[in-house]
Every structure is written in structure tokens, then in C-alpha cells.
Design a protein around this motif. Structure first.
Motif, PDB file in Angstrom:
ATOM      1  N   VAL A 174       0.790  -1.296  -0.110  1.00  0.00           N
ATOM      2  CA  VAL A 174      -0.084   0.009   0.075  1.00  0.00           C
ATOM      3  C   VAL A 174       0.771   1.148   0.055  1.00  0.00           C
ATOM      4  CG1 VAL A 174      -1.878   1.304   1.245  1.00  0.00           C
ATOM      5  CG2 VAL A 174      -1.751  -1.270   1.212  1.00  0.00           C
ATOM      6  N   MET A 175       2.043   1.194   0.809  1.00  0.00           N
ATOM      7  CA  MET A 175       2.962   2.207   0.865  1.00  0.00           C
ATOM      8  C   MET A 175       3.247   2.793  -0.568  1.00  0.00           C
ATOM      9  SD  MET A 175       6.038   3.710   1.232  1.00  0.00           S
ATOM     10  CE  MET A 175       7.213   2.449   1.610  1.00  0.00           C
ATOM     11  N   ILE A 176       4.003   1.848  -1.195  1.00  0.00           N
ATOM     12  CA  ILE A 176       4.447   1.985  -2.399  1.00  0.00           C
ATOM     13  C   ILE A 176       3.580   2.326  -3.657  1.00  0.00           C
ATOM     14  CG2 ILE A 176       6.749   0.945  -2.085  1.00  0.00           C
ATOM     15  CD1 ILE A 176       5.829  -1.220  -3.920  1.00  0.00           C
ATOM     16  N   LEU A 177       2.319   1.943  -3.474  1.00  0.00           N
ATOM     17  CA  LEU A 177       1.120   2.175  -4.226  1.00  0.00           C
ATOM     18  C   LEU A 177       0.840   3.512  -4.386  1.00  0.00           C
ATOM     19  CD1 LEU A 177      -1.249  -0.890  -4.349  1.00  0.00           C
ATOM     20  CD2 LEU A 177      -0.339   0.439  -6.381  1.00  0.00           C
ATOM     21  N   MET A 178       0.922   4.235  -2.889  1.00  0.00           N
ATOM     22  CA  MET A 178       0.651   5.644  -2.884  1.00  0.00           C
ATOM     23  C   MET A 178       1.621   6.595  -3.738  1.00  0.00           C
ATOM     24  SD  MET A 178      -0.862   6.125   0.911  1.00  0.00           S
ATOM     25  CE  MET A 178       0.069   5.185   1.924  1.00  0.00           C
ATOM     26  N   GLY A 179       2.737   6.023  -3.948  1.00  0.00           N
ATOM     27  CA  GLY A 179       3.986   6.662  -4.810  1.00  0.00           C
ATOM     28  C   GLY A 179       3.414   6.536  -6.179  1.00  0.00           C
ATOM     29  N   LEU A 180       2.932   5.619  -6.828  1.00  0.00           N
ATOM     30  CA  LEU A 180       2.628   5.292  -8.336  1.00  0.00           C
ATOM     31  C   LEU A 180       2.176   6.356  -8.954  1.00  0.00           C
ATOM     32  CD1 LEU A 180       2.908   3.239 -10.397  1.00  0.00           C
ATOM     33  CD2 LEU A 180       0.617   2.315  -9.933  1.00  0.00           C
ATOM     34  N   PRO A 181       0.978   7.007  -8.694  1.00  0.00           N
ATOM     35  CA  PRO A 181       0.376   8.042  -9.204  1.00  0.00           C
ATOM     36  C   PRO A 181       1.107   9.426  -9.513  1.00  0.00           C
ATOM     37  CG  PRO A 181      -1.333   7.342  -7.587  1.00  0.00           C
ATOM     38  CD  PRO A 181       0.139   6.584  -7.368  1.00  0.00           C
ATOM     39  N   LEU A 182       2.164   9.577  -8.354  1.00  0.00           N
ATOM     40  CA  LEU A 182       3.139  10.886  -8.332  1.00  0.00           C
ATOM     41  C   LEU A 182       4.112  10.634  -9.567  1.00  0.00           C
ATOM     42  CD1 LEU A 182       3.414  11.521  -4.693  1.00  0.00           C
ATOM     43  CD2 LEU A 182       2.064  12.556  -6.310  1.00  0.00           C
ATOM     44  N   LEU A 183       4.464   9.272  -9.707  1.00  0.00           N
ATOM     45  CA  LEU A 183       5.413   8.747 -10.849  1.00  0.00           C
ATOM     46  C   LEU A 183       4.834   8.987 -12.030  1.00  0.00           C
ATOM     47  CD1 LEU A 183       6.861   5.400  -9.147  1.00  0.00           C
ATOM     48  CD2 LEU A 183       8.243   7.652  -9.674  1.00  0.00           C
ATOM     49  N   VAL A 184       3.487   8.489 -12.132  1.00  0.00           N
ATOM     50  CA  VAL A 184       2.745   8.801 -13.552  1.00  0.00           C
ATOM     51  C   VAL A 184       2.584  10.450 -13.884  1.00  0.00           C
ATOM     52  CG1 VAL A 184       0.521   8.517 -14.898  1.00  0.00           C
ATOM     53  CG2 VAL A 184       1.371   6.616 -13.391  1.00  0.00           C
ATOM     54  N   TYR A 185       2.519  11.060 -12.649  1.00  0.00           N
ATOM     55  CA  TYR A 185       2.387  12.583 -12.623  1.00  0.00           C
ATOM     56  C   TYR A 185       3.655  13.149 -13.534  1.00  0.00           C
ATOM     57  CZ  TYR A 185       3.033  17.373 -11.319  1.00  0.00           C
ATOM     58  OH  TYR A 185       3.340  18.686 -11.391  1.00  0.00           O
ATOM     59  N   LEU A 186       4.974  12.652 -12.859  1.00  0.00           N
ATOM     60  CA  LEU A 186       6.068  13.049 -13.210  1.00  0.00           C
ATOM     61  C   LEU A 186       6.553  12.553 -14.980  1.00  0.00           C
ATOM     62  CD1 LEU A 186       8.408  12.444 -10.075  1.00  0.00           C
ATOM     63  CD2 LEU A 186       7.371  14.804 -10.966  1.00  0.00           C
ATOM     64  N   TYR A 187       5.826  11.505 -15.157  1.00  0.00           N
ATOM     65  CA  TYR A 187       6.197  11.055 -16.660  1.00  0.00           C
ATOM     66  C   TYR A 187       5.346  12.067 -17.475  1.00  0.00           C
ATOM     67  CZ  TYR A 187       5.134   8.436 -20.840  1.00  0.00           C
ATOM     68  OH  TYR A 187       4.983   8.201 -22.192  1.00  0.00           O
ATOM     69  N   PHE A 188       4.076  12.441 -17.270  1.00  0.00           N
ATOM     70  CA  PHE A 188       3.541  13.503 -18.224  1.00  0.00           C
ATOM     71  C   PHE A 188       4.056  14.772 -18.042  1.00  0.00           C
ATOM     72  CE2 PHE A 188       0.083  10.095 -17.859  1.00  0.00           C
ATOM     73  CZ  PHE A 188      -0.026   9.666 -19.247  1.00  0.00           C
ATOM     74  N   GLN A 189       4.476  15.216 -16.916  1.00  0.00           N
ATOM     75  CA  GLN A 189       4.898  16.504 -16.683  1.00  0.00           C
ATOM     76  C   GLN A 189       6.345  16.730 -17.125  1.00  0.00           C
ATOM     77  OE1 GLN A 189       3.094  19.328 -16.126  1.00  0.00           O
ATOM     78  NE2 GLN A 189       1.628  17.614 -16.100  1.00  0.00           N
ATOM     79  N   SER A 190       7.197  15.875 -17.382  1.00  0.00           N
ATOM     80  CA  SER A 190       8.707  15.956 -17.639  1.00  0.00           C
ATOM     81  C   SER A 190       8.883  16.088 -19.264  1.00  0.00           C
ATOM     82  CB  SER A 190       9.312  14.707 -17.107  1.00  0.00           C
ATOM     83  OG  SER A 190       9.546  14.525 -15.774  1.00  0.00           O
ATOM     84  N   SER A 191       9.699  16.980 -19.616  1.00  0.00           N
ATOM     85  CA  SER A 191      10.136  17.352 -20.973  1.00  0.00           C
ATOM     86  C   SER A 191      11.332  16.565 -21.322  1.00  0.00           C
ATOM     87  CB  SER A 191       9.935  18.842 -21.382  1.00  0.00           C
ATOM     88  OG  SER A 191      11.227  19.131 -20.369  1.00  0.00           O
ATOM     89  N   ASN A 192      12.009  16.376 -20.620  1.00  0.00           N
ATOM     90  CA  ASN A 192      13.233  15.472 -20.629  1.00  0.00           C
ATOM     91  C   ASN A 192      12.963  14.032 -20.930  1.00  0.00           C
ATOM     92  OD1 ASN A 192      15.722  13.863 -19.557  1.00  0.00           O
ATOM     93  ND2 ASN A 192      16.614  15.851 -20.387  1.00  0.00           N
TER      94      ASN A 192
END
Length: 435
Positions: A174-192
Motif C-alpha cells: 500500500v505504501m509504494i502504491l501511494m507513490g505510483l500516481p506521483l510517478l505517472v504525474y512526473l512522466y506526463f509533466q517531464s519534458s526530458n
């Protein structure tokens, strides 16, 4: 070698933290979720990295507050958390005697809430919010990275046990799952492209790590989180492609033992594990009925004396089947909701529900306000969706694990408030410019 490398890094990190409270706070958060001490085996193993940077941050913050260089930017969420802390203090003081975990869990809660209550002082503006999320993901996703690689390298044979700091395999999932959406957010927001690759790789390995925990609750939470991200996101087609790729990863690397374990979800209400949880839930609710205002104290359920006092009492769950576990004289709550009921009573449970409602409401308000401003705030819309998805991971996953005092959840709670405040500031600035 690890200890020497870390010692060398600290010679640079500590001076950097001493120069700026924001930098110190970022490192405080990173060390909390990275759990550096878990990976040290020599002379650095006993160093309390988190405490060092906490003291540096708080000291610098007090100096800057005195000089009026920092202002408080809290709101409704801060008030709720302060009430939650005050109530927890009373619950710990008036707990049943000889509850071994009472003050340990209370101390953990105090540390978590101090960290998040400081956040509005230091995390503001798009750049700082984004930098904080990067630091958070570097800490949380590191564990998903390591365990995910082990799982894939073993062909699905590696069984993730969790970490001492974050709990067993179910809590870890559950703990690492809470970080999963933030990784997806960084994927869409990163230009590099390398940043995008790092974010999506971290997300994929987090999925693999969740699989490696063999947690049925983790699987259910993961499916709902991915579904939530696709349903609420602005890029649904790309989201479906990513979700399909993750599903392919699951089907490709899942051994028969994992599939057999997940298949038992359909008959979970018939196995001994579930029936044992029912007994724990019944006793937790019985403790709450006997102590409706303050509960029995932190993890009172796990005390043989308290368990014996309420054994056989079905509490609020008399309609569920009972099961005679005569050899067992205590058990974990196996649910964040029943954990709070037993620990904090009915009043504490209501406070907990208000915190859950507040985080979803605040994320929803942030999304609406960002949409009203226009395209330049699309990043805030995406972040609102990610934060609400992280909250969903906790709400759903917490149904089967005792994770009510998880650091990651309270960070998500306060981050939604920080984001909302920033959006309001941008909106006011636009209004003033137009005027």
C-alpha cells in the motif's frame, strides 16, 4: 563500502541543508522515505539521519519565522490534523495500562504530523511543489525499484517481505502504491526523455514490486488506482496504453503461485485468515463502544490483557460470522479503519473519516479551481488527479492493513492543501491583473 560512500555524501549534504530550510526539509523527507538506515550494515547503521535533518529544518525555520521571512500557509487541513494530534495525545495518556506499543505508535504519529504541519511554511509555488514530489518519489520509488528488479530477475520467484520501517508485505504494498500516481504525474509533466523514462520505469517496477508482495489487497488497490487515473486524467488514450502495458507486465511475469494466490480473492471470506480478521474487527469495535471518546490507546488490540477483556464481544459487527481462535490471545487490527476504532474510539474514527473526506474534497476543489484558470494550470489538474489517486490507494488498501498512521498518507493529505493554496494564489493574481 556503503557506509563510507554515505559518509562522504553527508559531508556535502549537511552543509547544504544548513544553508537553506527548504533544502533541509527536502532531505528530511527524502531520508524518511528512503529509510537509509535499512541499507546500512556498518558504522553508519545507527545514525539517525532523519532526526538530524529534522532538527536542522526546525532550527532554521524558527530563525526565519523570528525574522518574518516565512509565513504560515496552512488551512482547513492543518486544523484537522492539529485536532487529530491533540486527540491522539489524550488517547495515549488515557490508554489501557501496559499497552506496549502505545507510546511508540504515538511517537511515530507526532513525528509524521510535525513533518506535514511544517510543509505549508516551506513548500509553495509550482517549482517547490514539483521539487518536493521528485524528492518524495526518489525516496518511495527506490524501494519499488529494488524489489521490482529482484522480482523480475527471479522470474517472479522473489517474495517481497517489506521493510522494518514500513511494515510487512501488505503494508509495504500500500505504501509504494501511494507513490505510483506521483510517478505517472512526473512522466506526463517531464519534458526530458530521460526523466520520462525514469518515471515510467519506476512506475513499472513499482507494479512488479506490488506483485512480489503477493498482497491481495495490494492488487485490488492497484487496479482501482490505475482505473482512477485513467478515468480522471486528461490523456485517457495514453493512460489506457500505459495500463495495458502494465497489465501485460503482470501477465508475463506472474508465476502460477501468484495467480493462485490472487484467485483466492473470490473465496477470501471462507479462509481462516479472513475469519481471524473478523474477530479482530469485532473486538476493535467492542473496545470503541466501551471507550467511545478516546479508545483503548494505540494498538491496544495487540495487548493480550485487552484482547482477553473483550474476547467473544462482537461489538458493532454481530452480523458477521464469529470464529473460535482459542490459541490466539492478541491480533493486529488488519484494517486502518478498525485500527482507529480500537485505538481512538468512535470520536477518533469520525475524525479519521473527516481527514479522508477532506483530502478527496481538497483535491477535487483544486482540480476545479485549476480548470477555471485555464491551460497554464493543466499541470495542477494532473497533480490533483494524482493526489486523489494516491488517497484512493490508501482508502482501499487500508481496508485490509493496519496503516492508519502511515507517513505517506499524511504527506498526501497536506500536499493537497498546499496545491490548493497555490492555485488560489494564482487565481487571485490573475484577477488582480485583469482588474
Amino acid at each position: 563500502m556503503r557506509d563510507l560512500m554515505l559518509l562522504g555524501a553527508m559531508l556535502f549534504i549537511v552543509p547544504m541543508a544548513l544553508r537553506n530550510p527548504f533544502a533541509a526539509y527536502m532531505i528530511w523527507g527524502w531520508t524518511a522515505f528512503m529509510a537509509v538506515e535499512e541499507y546500512m550494515y556498518g558504522f553508519m547503521a545507527g545514525v539517525r539521519f532523519n532526526l538530524i535533518f529534522a532538527l536542522i529544518t526546525l532550527g532554521l525555520l524558527l530563525v526565519n519565522l523570528k525574522n518574518n521571512k516565512i509565513k504560515w500557509l496552512g488551512g482547513r487541513t492543518s486544523v484537522l490534523l492539529l485536532i487529530w494530534l491533540a486527540h491522539g495525545t489524550l488517547s495515549a495518556i488515557f490508554a489501557y495500562p501496559d499497552v506496549p506499543s502505545n507510546w511508540l505508535i504515538y511517537e511515530k504519529l507526532v513525528k509524521v504530523l510535525v513533518f506535514v504541519l511544517v510543509m505549508p511554511f516551506l513548500i509553495y509555488g509550482r517549482l517547490r511543489i514539483h521539487m518536493f514530489i521528485v524528492a518524495l518519489c526518489l525516496g518511495v520509488s527506490f524501494h519499488g525499484l529494488i524489489e521490482g528488479l529482484k522480482y523480475l530477475n527471479s522470474g517472479g520467484a522473489h517474495h517481497v517481505q517489506g521493510l522494518e520501517k514500513f511494515g510487512d508485505n501488505n503494508l509495504f504494498a500500500v505504501m509504494i502504491l501511494m507513490g505510483l500516481p506521483l510517478l505517472v504525474y512526473l512522466y506526463f509533466q517531464s519534458s526530458n526523455r530521460w526523466a520520462k523514462f525514469a518515471a515510467i520505469s519506476g512506475a513499472a517496477l513499482t507494479v512488479a514490486a506490488v506483485m512480489g508482495t503477493h498482497s491481495r489487497g495490494g492488487l485490488v488497490a492497484m487496479v482501482l488506482v490505475v482505473g482512477w487515473l485513467i478515468f480522471t486524467g486528461r490523456r485517457r488514450v495514453r493512460g489506457l496504453v500505459i495500463a495495458g502495458s502494465l497489465a501485460l507486465l503482470v501477465l508475463t511475469f506472474a508465476p502460477s503461485s501468484w495467480l493462485d494466490r490472487m484467485d483466492t480473492i473470490q473465496t477470501a471470506d471462507q479462509d481462516a485468515s479472513f475469519l481471524g480478521r473478523v474477530e479482530a474487527w469485532q473486538i476493535s469495535s467492542a473496545i470503541a463502544l466501551a471507550n467511545p471518546v478516546l479508545g483503548g490507546g494505540f494498538h491496544a488490540l495487540e495487548t493480550p490483557v485487552v484482547w482477553g477483556m473483550f474476547r467473544g464481544n462482537t461489538g458493532l459487527l454481530g452480523f458477521l460470522p464469529s470464529y473460535d481462535y482459542s490459541p490466539v490471545n492478541f491480533r493486529a487490527a488488519h484494517s486502518a479503519y478498525f485500527e482507529v476504532l480500537g485505538d481512538r474510539g468512535i470520536f477518533g474514527f469520525i475524525l479519521f473519516l473527516l481527514i479522508l473526506i477532506n483530502v478527496l474534497l481538497t483535491a477535487s476543489e483544486s482540480k476545479r479551481l485549476a480548470k477555471e484558470i485555464g491551460p497554464k494550470m493543466h499541470w495542477a489538474v494532473d497533480l490533483s488527479n494524482a493526489l486523489s489517486a494516491s488517497a484512493i490507494a490508501f482508502i482501499v488498501g487500508g481496508g485490509g492493513v493496519s496503516i492508519a498512521y502511515s507517513e505517506m498518507f499524511y504527506v498526501i493529505v497536506m500536499l493537497t492543501e498546499v496545491l490548493k493554496h497555490h492555485i488560489l494564489e494564482v487565481g487571485e493574481s490573475n484577477t488582480a491583473t485583469i482588474g
